[in-house]
Design an enzyme around this catalytic site. Sequence first.
Site, mmCIF file in Angstrom:
data_model
loop_
_atom_site.group_PDB
_atom_site.id
_atom_site.type_symbol
_atom_site.label_atom_id
_atom_site.label_comp_id
_atom_site.label_asym_id
_atom_site.label_seq_id
_atom_site.Cartn_x
_atom_site.Cartn_y
_atom_site.Cartn_z
ATOM 1 N N GLU A 62 0.888 -1.170 0.000
ATOM 2 C CA GLU A 62 0.000 0.000 0.000
ATOM 3 C C GLU A 62 0.914 1.204 0.000
ATOM 4 O OE1 GLU A 62 -3.062 -0.269 -0.348
ATOM 5 O OE2 GLU A 62 -3.323 -2.385 0.134
ATOM 6 N N CYS A 74 -2.885 8.588 3.599
ATOM 7 C CA CYS A 74 -2.695 8.034 2.257
ATOM 8 C C CYS A 74 -3.936 8.215 1.392
ATOM 9 C CB CYS A 74 -2.348 6.553 2.363
ATOM 10 S SG CYS A 74 -3.537 5.651 3.357
#
Length: 690
Positions: A258, A297
């Site tokens: 990720e 994020c």
Amino acid sequence: MSLHYVKSFVAGRWIAPDANAREIENPITGDVMAYAGCNSIDFNKMLNYAHTRGGPALRALRFHERARLLKSLATALNEHKQALYDISFSTGATRDDHRYDIDGGIGTAFVYASKGRRELPDDHVYLDGSIEALSKSGRFVGRHICTPLQGVALQINAFNFPVWGMMEKFAPALLAGVPVIVKPATATCYVTELAVKLMLETGYLPEGALQLVTGELGDTLDRLTCQDVVSFTGSADTAFTLRSSPNILRNSIRFVAEQDSLNATLLGPDIHRTAAEFSAFLNEIVREITTKAGQKCTAIRRIFVPQSLVEAVIDDLCVRLGNIVIGDPRNPKTNIGPLVSSAQKHDVLRQAAMIESETERVFGDRHNFDVVDGDADTGAFVSPMLFYCKNPSIVHHVHETEAFGPVATIMGYHELDEAIELVNRGGGSLVASVVTHTPEVARHVTLGAAAFHGRLYFIDHHNSQDATGHGVPLPHMLHGGPGRAGGGEELGGIRALMHYMQRTAIQGSPDILSEIGNNWVSGATERFAPEHPFRRCFSDLELGETLWTPSRVITLKDIKKFAEFTGDMFYAHMDDAAARRNPFFSGRVAHGYLLLSFAAGLFVEPGEGPVLANTGLDRLRFMKPVVPGDSIHVGLTVQQKTPRNTEYGEVRWHVTIRNQDKDIVAEYELLTMNAIDNVHKKKTDGPLTF
Ligand code: NAP
């Protein structure tokens, strides 16, 4: 303030930092506040400990036992939430930010604990999909199963979510039965250290199930085997370095990544300035820019609005951002704390300058802004910055540079297709949100953009109050994204466990597959039930126990009576000529629901007993019409048992209804809740709820 020496927990021992430890900065003052890292950790011993102690102990537990363990850990963290809040202020996180990291992390563990007990069998094997018929006789069948990997989950996390970032990976790995080594980012590892300590102190975790490395990982990556998994969160550059290490490539070691994401939000062409959605759109943007000082994020980096609304959006956002208070996160008035470190501040300002080279800055100054209870020069404070890009189709930095701070760029569009193309210029993102109340716009965007995004989030005035937030990954929904976002997937409910399990195709006889999956397969041996199975409590019932009922003839009168009683006068049951014109029937046929009702009449044991409730029916298929004069009889077999609590458990029964020629006319799975033991306890506190 005294210095904090952040320890690692390896092979059952807490290990203090040594002379090679790295400094950790207090982002509010710029002073050194802690040290972490120890070169003398025996990484081989750490892996062995997980492989030989943690793994076997966790694999010996069934899914439900692991789920209960997880719930106890989440409860312990919840009870000590305040201690986690207190220490987290030092990372720059405000009280509101704690909700995302600390409450979010604990909540994620609770959701997995609950899903584990509701959606997984009380067993060691997870069944993936249905039985596949591989032969005409039914004596050779297939099915996919998943079992835990016999290695370790090495979870390398980013600095921005020291608790949630750990829990969102730890919870699925633990539930899957795989021990975890957590390696938090050094900048905020002292918060993870406390969370790990709190979980270990419960004494519930088997030895070796959870280890912690603060600081560097030494040669750990070179020692991993094909049974291990690396789950990485962080920047694209680090992901690239780690995933291309020779041992990872040579041994096909799973690497879930990720990484960065240039997430977008799109104001639909159907939304006007006076619409309720317009305000919801602005609220969402301000929340995304300010939460965690933009160090998220999933944060919105690119804002797309119809060209006619660009000015209005800029004006309104500037007013709202003008009210934001930057300062010490412990001050309750503060909306934005400092970034995690001065190095991070330096990076964000550099990246903002790159974006500015293609845009016009419409809000925020790189150096001049007010800070409450802090100093803009010595602390890692950054003002929110908003840019306007006039020509989004010809620029690059705006679509490619992630400034991991409170920074976003507004862009106008003329046509929806143009907006979709620009949204996709992020090269793969974690989430894109769309504000629209027009379903056709939502579908058009989905067809054009879903392939580039891990999650699409639609809000309008009906749901904006309930909507969970553009930037909030939920344990139930996938978190991850293609391309630049890392190509990985996390969360998504039970799907997350699959990173830590091996899917295996099993082929064999129904008896073999029944035993492996602890789930009776049609065609496997049926056991004679010593008494009516409805008189047998949950603990006594055995898989494969079968009751065959006597038969019952279905008459035209039955069909007529059922139709009149229920009001279901569908022509195929009532009109012989019309039924014949239908390609499926040769005349009037019995209602499918009549067959189900008669089947229940044939197999139900009426007296009060261990069966407490009928809770549903799955996979119902009507396979052959039943005409007046046919007779039916029913087979009821115990297919699967899943305890729900100490009082009752769910029994899944395989039911087949056959006609006089033994042809199957209907098949389904019936669900009942059965008392665990022989004493049928009447509930005193009202009806059972499921
Ligand atoms: P980073 O610098 O890439 O670090 C990520 C992790 O990798 C840290 O634990 C770091 O440890 C570790 N690491 C770095 N080099 C390593 C090496 N050679 N061997 C082993 N481990 C190594 O990222 P970050 O600055 O912490 O996080 C910010 C980035 O993460 C942003 O780009 C953000 O978009 C991304 N992020 C993505 C998600 C997502 O879910 N997609 C979530 C959060 C953040 P040290 O700190 O000890 O160096």
